[in-house]
Design an enzyme around this catalytic site. Structure first.
Site, mmCIF file in Angstrom:
data_model
loop_
_atom_site.group_PDB
_atom_site.id
_atom_site.type_symbol
_atom_site.label_atom_id
_atom_site.label_comp_id
_atom_site.label_asym_id
_atom_site.label_seq_id
_atom_site.Cartn_x
_atom_site.Cartn_y
_atom_site.Cartn_z
ATOM 1 N N ILE A 34 0.919 -1.303 0.036
ATOM 2 C CA ILE A 34 -0.071 -0.013 0.090
ATOM 3 C C ILE A 34 0.894 1.325 -0.111
ATOM 4 O O ILE A 34 0.430 2.259 -0.503
ATOM 5 C CB ILE A 34 -1.007 -0.101 1.226
ATOM 6 C CG1 ILE A 34 -2.161 0.755 0.832
ATOM 7 C CG2 ILE A 34 -0.346 0.477 2.577
ATOM 8 C CD1 ILE A 34 -3.266 0.507 2.064
ATOM 9 N N ASN A 89 11.972 -8.314 6.890
ATOM 10 C CA ASN A 89 12.624 -7.576 7.876
ATOM 11 C C ASN A 89 11.913 -8.588 9.046
ATOM 12 O O ASN A 89 10.896 -9.050 9.091
ATOM 13 C CB ASN A 89 11.990 -6.231 8.266
ATOM 14 C CG ASN A 89 12.483 -5.235 7.198
ATOM 15 O OD1 ASN A 89 13.690 -5.348 6.809
ATOM 16 N ND2 ASN A 89 11.507 -4.520 6.653
ATOM 17 N N HIS A 95 13.277 -3.079 11.714
ATOM 18 C CA HIS A 95 12.347 -2.219 10.626
ATOM 19 C C HIS A 95 11.168 -3.024 10.390
ATOM 20 O O HIS A 95 10.412 -2.554 9.487
ATOM 21 C CB HIS A 95 12.873 -1.911 9.554
ATOM 22 C CG HIS A 95 13.085 -0.539 9.057
ATOM 23 N ND1 HIS A 95 11.605 -0.138 8.477
ATOM 24 C CD2 HIS A 95 13.485 0.512 8.994
ATOM 25 C CE1 HIS A 95 11.793 1.049 7.976
ATOM 26 N NE2 HIS A 95 12.891 1.483 8.646
ATOM 27 N N GLN A 96 11.052 -4.123 11.101
ATOM 28 C CA GLN A 96 9.487 -4.892 10.835
ATOM 29 C C GLN A 96 8.456 -4.280 11.485
ATOM 30 O O GLN A 96 8.513 -3.792 12.542
ATOM 31 C CB GLN A 96 9.489 -6.166 11.389
ATOM 32 C CG GLN A 96 8.279 -7.058 11.077
ATOM 33 C CD GLN A 96 8.343 -8.572 11.545
ATOM 34 O OE1 GLN A 96 9.243 -8.820 12.276
ATOM 35 N NE2 GLN A 96 7.421 -9.444 11.012
ATOM 36 N N HIS A 102 6.791 -11.440 6.088
ATOM 37 C CA HIS A 102 6.552 -10.956 4.763
ATOM 38 C C HIS A 102 7.867 -10.672 3.962
ATOM 39 O O HIS A 102 8.615 -10.354 4.677
ATOM 40 C CB HIS A 102 5.278 -9.831 4.564
ATOM 41 C CG HIS A 102 6.041 -8.677 5.419
ATOM 42 N ND1 HIS A 102 5.739 -8.670 6.760
ATOM 43 C CD2 HIS A 102 6.711 -7.430 5.188
ATOM 44 C CE1 HIS A 102 6.329 -7.308 7.315
ATOM 45 N NE2 HIS A 102 6.800 -6.832 6.278
ATOM 46 N N PHE A 103 7.820 -10.976 2.581
ATOM 47 C CA PHE A 103 8.733 -10.862 1.761
ATOM 48 C C PHE A 103 8.381 -9.506 0.867
ATOM 49 O O PHE A 103 7.316 -9.560 0.213
ATOM 50 C CB PHE A 103 9.179 -12.187 0.958
ATOM 51 C CG PHE A 103 9.773 -13.004 1.782
ATOM 52 C CD1 PHE A 103 9.036 -13.710 2.547
ATOM 53 C CD2 PHE A 103 11.344 -13.296 1.796
ATOM 54 C CE1 PHE A 103 9.662 -14.875 3.254
ATOM 55 C CE2 PHE A 103 11.655 -14.351 2.432
ATOM 56 C CZ PHE A 103 11.134 -15.149 3.113
ATOM 57 N N HIS A 104 9.129 -8.683 0.870
ATOM 58 C CA HIS A 104 9.201 -7.386 -0.441
ATOM 59 C C HIS A 104 9.721 -7.799 -1.401
ATOM 60 O O HIS A 104 10.920 -8.086 -1.308
ATOM 61 C CB HIS A 104 9.698 -6.180 0.399
ATOM 62 C CG HIS A 104 9.039 -5.549 1.610
ATOM 63 N ND1 HIS A 104 8.384 -4.663 1.835
ATOM 64 C CD2 HIS A 104 9.333 -5.973 2.839
ATOM 65 C CE1 HIS A 104 7.914 -4.298 2.964
ATOM 66 N NE2 HIS A 104 8.627 -5.154 3.945
HETATM 67 P P1 5GP Z 1 7.769 -3.994 6.899
HETATM 68 O O1 5GP Z 1 8.282 -2.763 7.623
HETATM 69 O O2 5GP Z 1 7.031 -4.561 8.434
HETATM 70 O O3 5GP Z 1 8.775 -4.934 6.708
HETATM 71 O O4 5GP Z 1 6.744 -3.662 6.034
HETATM 72 C C1 5GP Z 1 5.314 -3.776 6.141
HETATM 73 C C2 5GP Z 1 4.757 -3.361 4.906
HETATM 74 O O5 5GP Z 1 3.312 -3.599 4.839
HETATM 75 C C3 5GP Z 1 5.134 -1.861 4.452
HETATM 76 O O6 5GP Z 1 5.950 -1.666 3.260
HETATM 77 C C4 5GP Z 1 3.572 -1.177 4.579
HETATM 78 O O7 5GP Z 1 3.463 -0.289 3.389
HETATM 79 C C5 5GP Z 1 2.944 -2.426 4.133
HETATM 80 N N1 5GP Z 1 1.365 -2.422 4.592
HETATM 81 C C6 5GP Z 1 1.048 -1.984 5.724
HETATM 82 N N2 5GP Z 1 -0.270 -2.083 5.858
HETATM 83 C C7 5GP Z 1 -0.883 -2.565 4.583
HETATM 84 C C8 5GP Z 1 -2.217 -2.766 4.195
HETATM 85 O O8 5GP Z 1 -3.152 -2.673 4.663
HETATM 86 N N3 5GP Z 1 -2.260 -3.226 2.948
HETATM 87 C C9 5GP Z 1 -0.965 -3.264 2.029
HETATM 88 N N4 5GP Z 1 -1.212 -3.842 0.700
HETATM 89 N N5 5GP Z 1 0.144 -3.108 2.510
HETATM 90 C C10 5GP Z 1 0.360 -2.879 3.946
#
Ligand code: 5GP
Length: 143
Positions: A34, A89, A95-96, A102-104
């Site tokens: 998102i 992360n 940074h999680q 989850h994998f980006h």
């Molecule tokens: P993290 O920092 O935990 O590795 O990344 C979490 C990711 O989840 C962020 O890039 C953030 O934009 C995404 N994210 C958080 N909430 C939502 C959501 O409701 N929908 C989608 N599609 N992505 C989300």
């Protein structure tokens, strides 16, 4: 299955909030982030509810591993990117933000993409020997 409070990804998995889904099978869901760092930024999550990668079952990890290369190829083809980062992360200090594995997949499109500050030191021989011993012992005790 669960070792952490419900997250926004549980709601996405349950269909309670929408996502832009690009892939789903019985163990894996992939959807657009998102808050994309670049166009095509995709998240790949296991349906198994675990906060960190080290907690994931071999089976769920294998299911993600099986589909990652295909998803990376699809994101590259769709965006025209020839380079990308896969980021994963674990823990708030790493940074999680969402405590569900989850994998980006983050395409590198010109200046857009993941910003990286890489601060290498130099591997010391004594430290390396100690670390190899500690890690191999831990591996032998795990599973
Ligand atoms: P993290 O920092 O935990 O590795 O990344 C979490 C990711 O989840 C962020 O890039 C953030 O934009 C995404 N994210 C958080 N909430 C939502 C959501 O409701 N929908 C989608 N599609 N992505 C989300």
């Amino acid at each position: 299955m669960s070792n952490h409070p419900e997250t926004i990804f549980d709601k996405i998995l349950a269909g309670e909030i929408p996502c832009h889904r690009v892939y789903e099978d019985d163990q894996v869901l992939a959807f657009l982030d998102i808050g994309p760092l670049s166009s095509g930024h995709t998240l790949v999550i296991p349906k198994e509810r675990k906060a960190q990668l080290d907690q994931l079952s071999d089976d769920a990890a294998a299911a993600i591993g099986r589909v990652m290369p295909r998803l990376c190829r699809a994101v590259m083809k769709a965006t025209g990117a020839t380079a990308y980062n896969v980021l994963q992360n674990n823990g708030a200090s790493a940074h999680q933000a969402v405590m569900h594995v989850h994998f980006h997949i983050i395409p590198r499109l010109g200046p857009d993409g993941l910003g990286i500050r890489w601060n290498p030191s130099s591997l010391n021989g004594d430290d390396a020997a100690d670390l190899v011993r500690a890690i191999t012992e831990a591996l032998a005790q795990d599973g």
